[in-house]
Design a protein around this motif. Structure first.
Motif, PDB file in Angstrom:
ATOM      1  N   SER A  15     -15.949  -8.574  26.574  1.00  0.00           N
ATOM      2  CA  SER A  15     -17.250  -8.868  27.138  1.00  0.00           C
ATOM      3  C   SER A  15     -18.247  -8.824  26.028  1.00  0.00           C
ATOM      4  O   SER A  15     -17.921  -8.497  24.904  1.00  0.00           O
ATOM      5  N   GLU A 154     -19.274 -12.545  20.057  1.00  0.00           N
ATOM      6  CA  GLU A 154     -18.836 -13.060  21.354  1.00  0.00           C
ATOM      7  C   GLU A 154     -17.734 -14.099  21.186  1.00  0.00           C
ATOM      8  O   GLU A 154     -16.807 -14.176  22.003  1.00  0.00           O
ATOM      9  N   ASN A 157     -14.528 -12.241  20.691  1.00  0.00           N
ATOM     10  CA  ASN A 157     -14.071 -11.658  21.956  1.00  0.00           C
ATOM     11  C   ASN A 157     -13.314 -12.672  22.803  1.00  0.00           C
ATOM     12  O   ASN A 157     -12.291 -12.351  23.415  1.00  0.00           O
ATOM     13  N   LYS A 158     -13.791 -13.908  22.825  1.00  0.00           N
ATOM     14  CA  LYS A 158     -13.119 -14.959  23.591  1.00  0.00           C
ATOM     15  C   LYS A 158     -11.793 -15.334  22.939  1.00  0.00           C
ATOM     16  O   LYS A 158     -10.782 -15.509  23.621  1.00  0.00           O
ATOM     17  N   LYS A 159     -11.790 -15.457  21.624  1.00  0.00           N
ATOM     18  CA  LYS A 159     -10.578 -15.881  20.912  1.00  0.00           C
ATOM     19  C   LYS A 159      -9.489 -14.819  20.955  1.00  0.00           C
ATOM     20  O   LYS A 159      -8.307 -15.130  20.800  1.00  0.00           O
ATOM     21  N   GLN A 161      -8.324 -13.390  23.389  1.00  0.00           N
ATOM     22  CA  GLN A 161      -7.426 -13.589  24.519  1.00  0.00           C
ATOM     23  C   GLN A 161      -6.134 -14.256  24.059  1.00  0.00           C
ATOM     24  O   GLN A 161      -5.055 -13.956  24.572  1.00  0.00           O
TER      25      GLN A 161
END
Length: 208
Positions: A15, A154, A157-159, A161
């Motif tokens: 997040s 941010e 954080n997405k990558k 995953q």
């Protein structure tokens, strides 16, 4: 209720700015946190083993860099551009020692770890190294956290995953730019670098 070691090794919930998800009211939030904030003895042992594991698995500075002896010409070339300094194994080693005196060694360690990650082809190893880099240099809970803006953070954080060898490219460039702009000019005027220049000059004079 304790989280098992398998679940504890998973990457953090992603997040904005590493914010931890709210814990269920009926549970002890500290014992559910993957970052090991719980003070219980089980988590203490796991946390100690985790540190040892990270230190053994991620060695950003190869031993060959620490023992490299630069020539006088190479030392002088470091003042020509930051790229020349960073492309020199001996230059990186000397610059890292300088950053340590400024309490910003983590910038070089992060950059080197990203270089190591980009050279990795095995996806399983990429996943593991990406997790270690995140824990050591991106997580706000780490004492070695590097300074990244919210956009880059941010994006990471997405990558995370589905990590790849290039998950930290934007962050690596930002830290490279930070070292170039802030630390590099001070390094060139530091006693450390001037001593190397003088030693090189003395060496050249004696050989002549």
């Amino acid at each position: 209720m304790h989280v098992g070691p398998e679940e504890a090794d998973q990457p953090p919930s992603m997040s904005s700015h590493d914010a931890a998800p709210p814990a269920a009211p009926s549970r002890n939030p500290c014992c559910l946190c993957w970052c090991c904030c719980c003070s219980c003895s089980w988590n203490e042992e796991r946390r100690r083993a985790w540190r040892v594991s990270r230190e053994n698995k991620l060695q950003p500075l190869p031993s060959c860099e620490a023992c490299a002896t630069p020539s006088p010409e190479e030392v002088r070339s470091w003042a020509q551009s930051f790229d020349k300094l960073m492309h020199s194994p001996a230059g990186r080693s000397v610059f890292r020692e300088f950053l340590r005196t400024e309490y910003s060694e983590e910038n070089m360690l992060f950059w080197l770890a990203c270089e190591e990650l980009k050279a990795e082809a095995n996806q399983h190893v990429v996943d593991e190294k990406a997790r270690l880099i995140y824990e050591d240099y991106v997580s706000i809970l780490s004492p070695k956290e590097v300074s990244l803006d919210s956009r880059v953070r941010e994006g990471i954080n997405k990558k995370m995953q589905e990590p790849s060898a290039h998950t930290f490219d934007d962050a690596q460039l930002q830290i490279y730019t930070l070292m170039h702009r802030d630390s590099y000019p001070r390094f060139l005027s530091s006693p450390t670098y001037r001593a190397l220049l003088l030693r090189g000059s003395s060496q050249s004079s004696s050989e002549a």
